[in-house]
Design an enzyme around this catalytic site. Structure first.
Site, PDB file in Angstrom:
ATOM      1  N   TRP A  94      -3.788  -1.671  -1.313  1.00 31.05           N
ATOM      2  CA  TRP A  94      -3.824  -2.875  -2.141  1.00 31.05           C
ATOM      3  C   TRP A  94      -4.199  -4.002  -1.194  1.00 31.05           C
ATOM      4  O   TRP A  94      -3.434  -4.367  -0.295  1.00 31.05           O
ATOM      5  CB  TRP A  94      -2.447  -3.120  -2.759  1.00 31.05           C
ATOM      6  N   LYS A 141       3.655  -9.160 -20.454  1.00 33.94           N
ATOM      7  CA  LYS A 141       3.191  -7.791 -20.706  1.00 33.94           C
ATOM      8  C   LYS A 141       1.757  -7.817 -21.216  1.00 33.94           C
ATOM      9  O   LYS A 141       0.914  -7.055 -20.762  1.00 33.94           O
ATOM     10  CB  LYS A 141       4.060  -7.074 -21.749  1.00 33.94           C
ATOM     11  N   CYS A 179       0.864  -1.171   0.000  1.00 33.12           N
ATOM     12  CA  CYS A 179       0.000   0.000   0.000  1.00 33.12           C
ATOM     13  C   CYS A 179       0.901   1.221   0.000  1.00 33.12           C
ATOM     14  O   CYS A 179       2.113   1.111   0.152  1.00 33.12           O
ATOM     15  CB  CYS A 179      -0.854   0.017   1.264  1.00 33.12           C
ATOM     16  N   HIS A 181       5.606 -30.936 -27.835  1.00 31.80           N
ATOM     17  CA  HIS A 181       5.438 -31.800 -26.651  1.00 31.80           C
ATOM     18  C   HIS A 181       4.133 -31.495 -25.920  1.00 31.80           C
ATOM     19  O   HIS A 181       3.970 -31.847 -24.764  1.00 31.80           O
ATOM     20  CB  HIS A 181       6.641 -31.640 -25.724  1.00 31.80           C
ATOM     21  N   GLU A 192      -0.832  -8.927 -18.423  1.00 34.85           N
ATOM     22  CA  GLU A 192      -1.058  -8.056 -17.263  1.00 34.85           C
ATOM     23  C   GLU A 192      -1.775  -6.757 -17.615  1.00 34.85           C
ATOM     24  O   GLU A 192      -2.516  -6.227 -16.799  1.00 34.85           O
ATOM     25  CB  GLU A 192       0.226  -7.783 -16.471  1.00 34.85           C
ATOM     26  N   ARG A 228       1.045   2.048  -5.981  1.00 31.54           N
ATOM     27  CA  ARG A 228       1.338   0.979  -5.022  1.00 31.54           C
ATOM     28  C   ARG A 228       0.096   0.166  -4.648  1.00 31.54           C
ATOM     29  O   ARG A 228       0.197  -0.871  -3.993  1.00 31.54           O
ATOM     30  CB  ARG A 228       1.941   1.575  -3.747  1.00 31.54           C
ATOM     31  N   ASN A 257       1.125  -0.280   6.022  1.00 34.03           N
ATOM     32  CA  ASN A 257       1.513  -0.987   4.800  1.00 34.03           C
ATOM     33  C   ASN A 257       2.269  -2.244   5.220  1.00 34.03           C
ATOM     34  O   ASN A 257       3.233  -2.156   5.970  1.00 34.03           O
ATOM     35  CB  ASN A 257       2.431  -0.076   3.959  1.00 34.03           C
ATOM     36  N   GLY A 258       1.826  -3.410   4.738  1.00 31.28           N
ATOM     37  CA  GLY A 258       2.513  -4.654   5.103  1.00 31.28           C
ATOM     38  C   GLY A 258       1.491  -5.688   5.552  1.00 31.28           C
ATOM     39  O   GLY A 258       0.303  -5.578   5.242  1.00 31.28           O
ATOM     40  N   GLU A 298       8.516 -12.616 -21.415  1.00 32.47           N
ATOM     41  CA  GLU A 298       8.273 -11.222 -21.067  1.00 32.47           C
ATOM     42  C   GLU A 298       7.153 -10.633 -21.939  1.00 32.47           C
ATOM     43  O   GLU A 298       6.279  -9.910 -21.445  1.00 32.47           O
ATOM     44  CB  GLU A 298       9.584 -10.426 -21.208  1.00 32.47           C
ATOM     45  N   LYS A 300       2.524  -1.908  -7.999  1.00 31.65           N
ATOM     46  CA  LYS A 300       3.875  -1.738  -8.518  1.00 31.65           C
ATOM     47  C   LYS A 300       4.913  -2.453  -7.666  1.00 31.65           C
ATOM     48  O   LYS A 300       5.863  -3.011  -8.167  1.00 31.65           O
ATOM     49  CB  LYS A 300       4.184  -0.243  -8.609  1.00 31.65           C
TER      50      LYS A 300
HETATM   51  C1  F6R Z   1       5.694  -7.021 -14.597  1.00 32.10           C
HETATM   52  C2  F6R Z   1       6.220  -6.527 -13.341  1.00 32.10           C
HETATM   53  C3  F6R Z   1       6.496  -7.511 -12.267  1.00 32.10           C
HETATM   54  C4  F6R Z   1       7.808  -7.147 -11.539  1.00 32.10           C
HETATM   55  C5  F6R Z   1       8.003  -8.057 -10.314  1.00 32.10           C
HETATM   56  C6  F6R Z   1       9.324  -7.783  -9.623  1.00 32.10           C
HETATM   57  O1  F6R Z   1       5.528  -5.997 -15.525  1.00 32.10           O
HETATM   58  O2  F6R Z   1       6.410  -5.352 -13.166  1.00 32.10           O
HETATM   59  O3  F6R Z   1       6.526  -8.821 -12.737  1.00 32.10           O
HETATM   60  O4  F6R Z   1       8.859  -7.292 -12.441  1.00 32.10           O
HETATM   61  O5  F6R Z   1       6.956  -7.848  -9.416  1.00 32.10           O
HETATM   62  O6  F6R Z   1       9.386  -6.491  -9.159  1.00 32.10           O
HETATM   63  P1  F6R Z   1      10.760  -5.839  -8.739  1.00 32.10           P
HETATM   64  O7  F6R Z   1      11.599  -5.734  -9.972  1.00 32.10           O
HETATM   65  O8  F6R Z   1      10.392  -4.492  -8.187  1.00 32.10           O
HETATM   66  O9  F6R Z   1      11.391  -6.740  -7.723  1.00 32.10           O
END
Ligand code: F6R
Length: 580
Positions: free
Chosen positions: A74, A457, A2, A476, A460, A27, A100-101, A453, A575
């Site tokens: 969050w 993208k 959060c 397979h 998400e 966040r 937060n936590g 990747e 994030k």
């Molecule tokens: C995807 C994304 C997440 C982060 C993951 C690790 O677009 O942003 O998969 O890469 O949560 O986050 P960090 O790099 O902050 O440890």
């Protein structure tokens, strides 16, 4: 996970805290609230939804008072709702808390508090903090909080205020918290974006510490009560970096910042002096895919064996670690709980740790033995783009350093600028395919993590189901999925596995699959097996990941945009994942 913010000074707190919430919204964004002290009372306004929506109901900026705390959530314990939104009151409405936590032993604490007659107004773990504060208050708020933390297990950063004392008490153990030092005013934030336009002097609170913050003073102590020195730093962040600069979304702006990011990351000094027997890369999500590319590079160039571990798995294994290993943690935020736990596990085994981290002075950056900053600058879009680019550059530098060579790719920056010019073609392809409910991504060798990747993208930000496979694995099992309903994005540059990938594409074609290839400029052959082709410049084999990632990001972005998705704040995500 959060965002929390606080203000104490002479100015009206609520407009400042509202702005802080807008900045911290990345966040978490499922409910929002604020508590302001005024006339010996604490007023709380809060509700479910994003900051703008809740503000239009609550009119936060009308709350009078020069001391307050705020929160954007969050959800972990209890769904997004009015009752579960922070801040929380105790029964007397004299104390308020934002957190937060995760308080892991909250059920046990709730039970004990219930026996004392406490009635809970939410389903959260956080609410126990405010009731415990009220129970332990004997005239000094800091001492009350010091007693409270003795009962708490888990990760937290929280702020407490009451109705009369001109102070905010904060506590930290495992979740980020930073204090901004002003003149006659002080600020609190989960990160510096909460207050960066008001002060550049900051103090990062360490784990197991508490602070008493008044308008003119900050006192820090450990949980046992020993005073700790104030470690004030001056940051060189500017607010503009954190704003959109005319782009429709932060994600798009961040995609287009990649040439600059690559240049900044290339400038970073990287020197690995001791050659480890083995490298274990720990990371999550996008950062872990950068790590997979790193494996191919390090093994090829430096001949050091590399194991890639997802941090959330690694932390609960009993990995056979040896003192000659090196654990490399990759993280944009530097706060990801699982990656942090993996680092701590490595340290417990006496293994050296190296962090490739974006956020300066973040928790992981401070805990590893050696840190290399990846220099992506602030990344606001929840989907990681430029951070991935910076992680790739840094991993290449690590691989070259281990091989006693220098990574100095001529023209990498201008080549990345050139691939960005393909945006109009990518948009056309997005237009053609965005209504498909499923996508397949394939690639071989170093291109396989790029397929992972690209698929991540897409899923998400557009909520389209996407699967990524090493192209050789298709037969397979996954080839059973292929139909004209499920297009395949095939990563097929002219590198050493080109011919093999072409064969895999042919197999899909033979089963009526539609192919979008990402290939090397001038490759005519690929046209005969593809429905659409996106061409990237011809580069040295080893550099293709830098070329491929850009069209993958743009494709996901434009598909999500055509679908009208909330690209910078995709549903269910946040994030910075500071919980398990
Ligand atoms: C995807 C994304 C997440 C982060 C993951 C690790 O677009 O942003 O998969 O890469 O949560 O986050 P960090 O790099 O902050 O440890």
């Amino acid at each position: 996970m959060c965002g929390i913010a606080g203000y104490i000074g002479l100015r009206q707190a609520s407009p400042l805290l509202l702005e802080a919430l807008r900045r911290l919204e990345y966040r978490g964004y499922d409910s929002v609230g604020m508590a302001i002290q005024h006339d010996n009372c604490v007023e709380i306004r809060k509700g479910p939804g994003k900051v703008a929506a809740v503000d239009s109901e609550c009119h936060f900026a009308e709350m009078p008072g020069t001391l307050g705390i705020s929160h954007t959530r969050w959800s972990t314990h209890g769904g997004p709702s009015q009752r579960n939104a922070h801040p929380f009151f105790d029964a007397s409405k004299r104390f308020a808390v934002v957190h937060n936590g995760i308080i892991e032993n909250y059920l046990e604490l709730k039970e004990l508090l219930r026996r004392d007659g406490v009635v809970f107004s939410s389903d959260t773990d956080s609410e126990v903090i405010v009731h415990l504060t009220s129970q332990n208050f004997k005239g000094d708020l800091l001492e009350a909080v010091r007693s409270v933390v003795k009962h708490l297990q888990g990760a937290y950063a929280f702020c407490v205020i009451n109705n009369v004392d001109r102070e905010i008490i904060v506590a930290r153990n495992g979740s980020p918290l930073v204090i901004g030092i002003g003149q006659g005013e002080n600020f609190i934030g989960s990160d510096v974006s909460a207050f960066v336009e008001h002060t550049k002097k900051v103090m990062y609170l360490d784990d197991f510490s508490l602070a008493r913050i008044t308008k003119d003073n900050v006192q820090v102590s450990d949980f046992a009560g020993n005073p700790l020195p104030l470690q004030v730093k001056t940051i060189d962040w500017d607010l503009e970096q954190a704003q959109k600069q005319g782009y429709k979304h932060f994600m798009l702006k961040e995609i287009f910042e990649q040439p600059q990011v690559a240049q900044d990351s290339l400038k970073q000094a990287v020197s690995i002096t001791v050659r480890p027997a083995r490298i274990i890369i720990v990371a999550c999500g996008t950062a872990s895919y950068a790590g997979y590319v790193g494996k191919y590079l390090i093994e090829k160039l430096a001949d050091v064996p590399v194991i890639n571990e997802i941090a959330s798995e690694f932390r609960y294994q009993e990995p056979p670690l040896s003192k000659d290993d090196l654990v490399v943690a990759i993280s944009q935020s530097g706060e990801t709980a699982d990656t942090l736990a993996a680092v701590r596990l490595a340290k417990k085994h006496g293994v050296k740790t190296l962090g490739l981290i974006n956020v300066v002075d973040s928790t992981i950056a401070r805990e590893v033995d050696q840190v290399i900053y990846t220099r992506a600058g602030p990344e606001i879009g929840v989907a990681s783009t430029k951070a991935f680019m910076s992680q790739l550059v840094t991993l290449y530098k690590v691989a070259y350093s281990l091989a006693d060579r220098t990574f100095d790719p001529q023209q990498l920056v201008s080549l990345i600028t050139k691939v960005l010019e393909m945006q109009p073609q990518v948009k056309e392809i997005a237009q053609k395919y965005y209504h498909h409910p499923h996508f397949l991504y394939i690639g071989r060798n170093r291109n396989f993590p790029l397929a992972l990747e690209g698929a991540l993208k897409l899923k998400e930000i557009s909520y389209i189901h996407a699967e990524a496979y090493a192209a050789g694995e298709l037969k397979h099992g996954p080839i059973a999925l292929v139909s004209d309903e499920m297009p395949t994005v095939a990563l097929c540059p002219q590198d050493q596995v080109y011919a093999k990938t072409i064969s895999n594409i042919e197999e899909i074609k033979a089963r009526q699959g539609r192919i979008i290839s990402i290939a090397t400029e001038g490759d005519e052959r690929i046209k005969s097996v593809s429905d659409d082709v996106l061409y990237v410049p011809k580069v040295d084999d080893i550099l293709y990941p830098f070329m491929l990632v850009v069209p993958l990001q743009l494709l996901a972005y434009h598909i999500a945009d055509l679908k009208g998705c909330d690209i910078d704040k995709p549903r269910n995500l946040a994030k910075s994942v500071t919980v398990e």
